[in-house]
Design an enzyme around this catalytic site. Sequence first.
Site: not given
Length: 147
Positions: A10, A66, A68, A71, A99-100, A134
């Site tokens: 953004d 963005c 932070t 969002g 792992h994810n 995982h």
Amino acid sequence: MLKTVHLASDHAGVALKSTLIEHLATQGYAIQNHGANSIQSCDYPVYAQALCKAVLAHGDLGILICGTGLGMSMMANRFRGIRAAVCTNELLASTSRRHNNANVLCLGERIVGVGLALAIVDTFLQSKFEGGRHQGRLAMLDCNLDG
């Protein structure tokens, strides 16, 4: 090696996105820029949606920026098949991939400096999913999407 990286931001992430595009281009990545391209105030969900649709369609990785990272991550994680992670250091970037199996990195331009952001991006793109124990956990995440 992954060759295409999708980026979107953004207005609060435009400067960092520009730096990342230059950095990734020097490493040989093809870049797909899904906007925004101005510091004029805009709505982050529009750009997160465009990136997530492209990542899902092409099986590539994406980077959302963005102020932070929060969002963008909230919007991205509404898409089935997107696993977006806000990372503020290299350990989080590595673990999110290993792992994810995160496929979208979210960064906050107001949170991480340029040098750290470059290190996070490099770590994210170079890390690989480990599978094994995982994989079952990821299946549980997908299952929970159905209620």
